[in-house]
Design a protein around this motif. Structure first.
Motif, PDB file in Angstrom:
ATOM      1  N   GLN A   1       1.075  -1.162   0.104  1.00 14.39           N
ATOM      2  CA  GLN A   1       0.131  -0.026  -0.091  1.00 14.39           C
ATOM      3  C   GLN A   1       0.818   1.177  -0.078  1.00 14.39           C
ATOM      4  N   LEU A   2       0.492   2.234  -0.988  1.00 16.18           N
ATOM      5  CA  LEU A   2       1.293   3.219  -1.034  1.00 16.18           C
ATOM      6  C   LEU A   2       0.653   4.602  -0.416  1.00 16.18           C
ATOM      7  N   THR A   3       1.238   5.736   0.225  1.00 12.92           N
ATOM      8  CA  THR A   3       0.591   6.909   0.314  1.00 12.92           C
ATOM      9  C   THR A   3       1.169   8.008  -0.605  1.00 12.92           C
ATOM     10  N   GLU A   4       0.360   9.284  -0.519  1.00 10.18           N
ATOM     11  CA  GLU A   4       0.821  10.136  -1.500  1.00 10.18           C
ATOM     12  C   GLU A   4       1.921  10.802  -1.073  1.00 10.18           C
ATOM     13  N   VAL A   5       2.887  11.363  -1.888  1.00  8.86           N
ATOM     14  CA  VAL A   5       3.955  12.349  -1.655  1.00  8.86           C
ATOM     15  C   VAL A   5       3.753  13.534  -2.544  1.00  8.86           C
ATOM     16  N   LYS A   6       3.058  13.729  -3.515  1.00 14.29           N
ATOM     17  CA  LYS A   6       3.155  14.929  -4.329  1.00 14.29           C
ATOM     18  C   LYS A   6       1.935  15.656  -3.879  1.00 14.29           C
ATOM     19  N   GLU A   7       2.484  17.057  -3.798  1.00 16.86           N
ATOM     20  CA  GLU A   7       1.546  18.169  -3.029  1.00 16.86           C
ATOM     21  C   GLU A   7       0.604  18.193  -3.732  1.00 16.86           C
ATOM     22  N   ASP A   8       0.462  18.209  -5.149  1.00 20.56           N
ATOM     23  CA  ASP A   8      -0.721  18.181  -6.140  1.00 20.56           C
ATOM     24  C   ASP A   8      -2.036  17.474  -5.673  1.00 20.56           C
ATOM     25  N   TYR A   9      -1.559  16.403  -5.166  1.00 18.32           N
ATOM     26  CA  TYR A   9      -2.745  15.465  -4.823  1.00 18.32           C
ATOM     27  C   TYR A   9      -2.964  15.015  -3.519  1.00 18.32           C
ATOM     28  N   MET A  10      -2.446  15.943  -2.418  1.00 16.63           N
ATOM     29  CA  MET A  10      -2.777  15.565  -1.010  1.00 16.63           C
ATOM     30  C   MET A  10      -3.756  16.105  -0.322  1.00 16.63           C
ATOM     31  N   ASP A  11      -4.532  16.962  -1.003  1.00 13.96           N
ATOM     32  CA  ASP A  11      -5.885  17.466  -0.700  1.00 13.96           C
ATOM     33  C   ASP A  11      -7.028  16.333  -0.626  1.00 13.96           C
ATOM     34  N   PRO A  12      -7.670  15.944   0.662  1.00  7.64           N
ATOM     35  CA  PRO A  12      -8.326  14.955   0.722  1.00  7.64           C
ATOM     36  C   PRO A  12      -9.706  15.235  -0.034  1.00  7.64           C
ATOM     37  N   LEU A  13      -9.938  16.260  -0.296  1.00  8.91           N
ATOM     38  CA  LEU A  13     -11.170  16.804  -0.945  1.00  8.91           C
ATOM     39  C   LEU A  13     -10.923  17.258  -2.435  1.00  8.91           C
ATOM     40  N   LEU A  14     -10.157  16.498  -3.213  1.00 10.73           N
ATOM     41  CA  LEU A  14      -9.353  16.955  -4.222  1.00 10.73           C
ATOM     42  C   LEU A  14     -10.622  16.444  -5.380  1.00 10.73           C
ATOM     43  N   ILE A  15     -11.208  15.532  -5.168  1.00  6.29           N
ATOM     44  CA  ILE A  15     -12.162  15.069  -6.347  1.00  6.29           C
ATOM     45  C   ILE A  15     -13.348  16.020  -6.143  1.00  6.29           C
ATOM     46  N   ASP A  16     -13.750  16.063  -4.860  1.00  3.51           N
ATOM     47  CA  ASP A  16     -15.139  16.773  -4.764  1.00  3.51           C
ATOM     48  C   ASP A  16     -14.962  18.288  -5.107  1.00  3.51           C
TER      49      ASP A  16
END
Length: 438
Positions: free
Chosen positions: A86-101
């Motif tokens: 399992q991986l977790t995010e390291v890029k700041e462009d994708y760290m927002d938990p509400l990015l998709i919403d």
């Protein structure tokens, strides 16, 4: 004096059998020289698979990330779809938990802008229709007015013609009356009456000419008004059409922005599924090269390898260039696999023990980096089955079987340094000329 022990040691009195054994050995050698011998060439190789998806494959990280959890260890067997890590995010462009919403909200906002411009396009279309109708109505009114003026002009031209005729008549009468007055035939009163009539006819003609000129001026004015109406409505229509095209351009731009944002939403959703590295097929996990939790992986970086569980094994053998013409597709090959004991009589393959039969299916035309030509062979289904314990990459010794010749011919060939006879596969169509050389 007779010594019995001396006679038992040296056998002076015993008849020699060396000559008989020599002839027996010589006869055996002659018989052996005429025994059949199977020509062959020896090659080396290793176990592989014909299908790319059945060969050991690397496990790569689909995205850059930090290792959060391991679900397997070296040597574990996994099924297709099992989670490896399992991986977790390291890029700041994708760290927002509400990015998709939030991206979906941007999509909705852009869709609202598009709907606004679509409504504006509909309104502008209605304006264009109204302007076109107003222009046509105005031009029709001017056309009717112009028709009336033309009718009036025709009546006034007729009136002017009548006034001209009357003037000519009164002029003639006035001149005759004046002549008679000068001769004393009529009174001054009668002359004055004719004069008044003449002056009235002249005034009537002048009035008719003025009315005709005025009507003609009105016709010119109506024509100018028609041209002005056409120009005025053309400007209004062009301006409205410009607004229409601008609104349509905004709609297309909004569609592009919406598609781009929807693409981003899809990418974000797909990226969510890439945080888990999934096994693409059944197999065994080997050579894991990342340790512990928290280690950062780059995009496409190797994590380890997976060896497929179900493999249709084949053997890749490497042939010297000098022996390449002797090996063809369909040719029989004997294999000795590393780890499986075997007793090999290369000249008498049927008497060998522990060997496995194969059949060449392809010979590559390009030379390999090791200076040898690569050929692929598969199991001969009609012979002894290959051992199920085979592993990818295991070493193999191969013996490519050629023609059957007498032993003396094979000895003579080796003494003279001649190559083996060219081998012709039975199921191939015969070529022109001799099948054998040498």
């Amino acid at each position: 004096m007779k010594l019995e022990s001396f006679n038992n040691i040296y056998h002076y009195n015993r008849k020699s059998r060396v000559k008989r054994w020599f002839y027996i050995f010589l006869a055996l050698c002659v018989i052996i020289l005429f025994l059949p011998w199977t020509q062959n060439i020896k090659v080396k190789g290793n176990v592989t698979s014909l299908l790319q998806e059945q060969r050991p494959q690397q496990l790569n990280s689909p995205i850059p990330g930090r290792i959060a959890r391991w679900h397997v260890k070296n040597g574990d067997f996994v099924k297709k779809g099992d989670t490896i890590l399992q991986l977790t995010e390291v890029k700041e462009d994708y760290m927002d938990p509400l990015l998709i919403d939030r991206t979906e909200e941007q999509v909705k906002a852009k869709q609202g802008v598009r709907n606004y411009y679509e409504a504006k396009v509909n309104t502008t279309d209605a304006q264009l229709s109204a302007l076109a109708s107003g222009r046509d109505l105005k031009l029709e009114q001017l056309k009717v007015k112009l028709g009336q003026l033309n009718n009036k002009l025709a009546a006034e031209e007729a009136e002017l013609e009548a006034a001209n005729n009357e003037l000519e008549l009164t002029t003639d009468q006035y001149q005759r009356q004046k002549k008679m007055y000068d001769e004393g035939l009529v009174s001054l009163t009668q002359l004055q009456q004719r004069s008044i009539t003449y002056q009235n006819a002249t005034a009537k003609k002048t009035a008719a000419q003025n009315k005709l000129a005025q009507t003609r001026q009105e016709i010119i004015t109506v024509n100018l008004e028609q041209s002005a109406t056409v120009q005025d409505y053309s400007e209004k229509l062009n301006k409205t059409q410009g607004e229409l095209f601008q609104s349509k351009g905004q709609i297309e731009s909004s569609e592009g922005d919406i598609a781009k944002l929807q693409n981003q939403v899809s990418n974000y959703k797909i990226r969510l599924g890439l945080y888990a590295v999934i096994a693409a097929q059944d197999g065994q996990i080997v050579q894991l090269n990342k340790a512990g939790i928290g280690e950062i992986l780059k995009d496409g970086e190797s994590i380890g390898s997976i060896v497929p569980g179900n493999v249709d094994y084949a053997v890749e053998i490497y042939i010297k260039p000098v022996d390449l013409p002797l090996v063809k597709a369909g040719q029989s090959v004997m294999f000795v696999f590393d780890g499986f004991p075997a007793i090999v009589f290369s000249g008498w393959p049927n008497t060998s023990y522990g060997i496995f039969r194969g059949k060449v299916i392809a010979v590559e035309s390009n030379i390999s980096a090791n200076g040898l030509f690569r050929a692929l062979a598969i199991e001969d289904k009609g012979k002894k089955p290959w051992p199920p314990q085979l592993k990818m990459g295991a070493g193999v010794q191969g013996i490519a079987i050629l023609n059957d010749v007498p032993v003396w011919y094979e000895l003579w060939r080796n003494i003279n340094g001649f190559p083996p006879d060219y081998y012709t596969v039975k199921n191939e169509k015969p070529t022109s000329g001799n099948e054998k050389s040498k």
